[in-house]
Design a protein around this motif. Structure first.
Motif, PDB file in Angstrom:
ATOM      1  N   LYS A 173       0.849  -1.183   0.000  1.00 20.87           N
ATOM      2  CA  LYS A 173       0.000   0.000   0.000  1.00 20.87           C
ATOM      3  C   LYS A 173       0.886   1.235   0.000  1.00 20.87           C
ATOM      4  O   LYS A 173       1.857   1.317   0.748  1.00 20.87           O
ATOM      5  N   ILE A 174       0.539   2.198  -0.844  1.00 15.58           N
ATOM      6  CA  ILE A 174       1.308   3.444  -0.945  1.00 15.58           C
ATOM      7  C   ILE A 174       1.053   4.289   0.310  1.00 15.58           C
ATOM      8  O   ILE A 174      -0.091   4.593   0.627  1.00 15.58           O
ATOM      9  N   ILE A 175       2.137   4.670   1.015  1.00 18.93           N
ATOM     10  CA  ILE A 175       1.966   5.554   2.172  1.00 18.93           C
ATOM     11  C   ILE A 175       2.474   6.962   1.872  1.00 18.93           C
ATOM     12  O   ILE A 175       2.033   7.915   2.491  1.00 18.93           O
ATOM     13  N   ILE A 176       3.400   7.079   0.936  1.00 15.52           N
ATOM     14  CA  ILE A 176       3.829   8.387   0.430  1.00 15.52           C
ATOM     15  C   ILE A 176       3.597   8.340  -1.075  1.00 15.52           C
ATOM     16  O   ILE A 176       4.173   7.497  -1.771  1.00 15.52           O
ATOM     17  N   PRO A 177       2.731   9.224  -1.619  1.00 12.96           N
ATOM     18  CA  PRO A 177       2.385   9.163  -3.045  1.00 12.96           C
ATOM     19  C   PRO A 177       3.627   9.196  -3.939  1.00 12.96           C
ATOM     20  O   PRO A 177       4.619   9.861  -3.639  1.00 12.96           O
ATOM     21  N   ILE A 178       3.525   8.474  -5.036  1.00 13.42           N
ATOM     22  CA  ILE A 178       4.623   8.418  -6.004  1.00 13.42           C
ATOM     23  C   ILE A 178       4.314   9.414  -7.116  1.00 13.42           C
ATOM     24  O   ILE A 178       3.324   9.262  -7.837  1.00 13.42           O
TER      25      ILE A 178
END
Length: 180
Positions: A115-120
């Motif tokens: 799960k993405i926790i800091i947006p890419i």
């Protein structure tokens, strides 16, 4: 009883001090001794533990009891052997298998869902977390095709290069059916 003009208590105490010192050195330089131990087929931790148990029990029995030194030596050898076996079965073997089960390799992360926790951002880096049996693994990530991926999205790890996970957005059919 004396051996070479030295009392048995002194011999046991000297052995205990030497075994204790070697154990402390083993803690710091254990990797070197592990290699030597594997070459000869013996575990240095068990050898040091046996000497420590033997000398400690021998010293205690010599100072507390009035048994003959030969009886004390036999009892010390048997008790040290039993304690060494228990140490191996209940401590060393579980620790060695636990160490292997808690570790992971970067190759083992391929195909995992996180799960993405800091947006890419596009052509940039973010961060994902992957749940595992030993806890959460947090790693830097970038889009596999340099695409932007929003925070909170589920992603699939496609590739791992130099500690960076290359991911694509992930949506399995079960998630799509529940949202309809």
């Amino acid at each position: 009883m004396t051996l070479f003009g030295t009392s048995m208590e002194t011999i046991y105490l000297t052995m205990l001090i030497i075994a204790g010192s070697l154990t402390v050195l083993y803690i710091f330089f254990g990797d070197i001794l592990e290699g030597i131990g594997e070459a000869i087929g013996l575990n240095p931790a068990l050898i040091l533990a046996f000497i420590t148990f033997f000398s400690a029990s021998g010293y205690i029995f010599e100072t507390v009891t009035s048994f003959s030194s030969l009886v004390i030596m036999v009892v010390s050898i048997i008790s040290a052997l039993l304690l060494d076996i228990l140490l191996n079965i209940f401590v060393l073997i579980p620790l060695s298998s636990a160490e292997e089960s808690l570790s992971y390799t970067e190759e083992s992360l391929k195909g995992r869902v996180g799960k993405i926790i800091i947006p890419i951002p596009e052509n940039g880096f973010g961060e994902i977390v992957i749940e595992s049996k030993s806890g959460m693994i947090s790693k830097p990530a970038t889009g596999y095709e340099n695409e932007a991926i929003a925070g909170g999205k589920r992603v699939l790890v496609i590739e791992v290069k130099k500690g960076v996970l290359y991911v694509i957005p992930y949506e399995n059919n079960l998630d799509a059916e529940h949202t309809v």
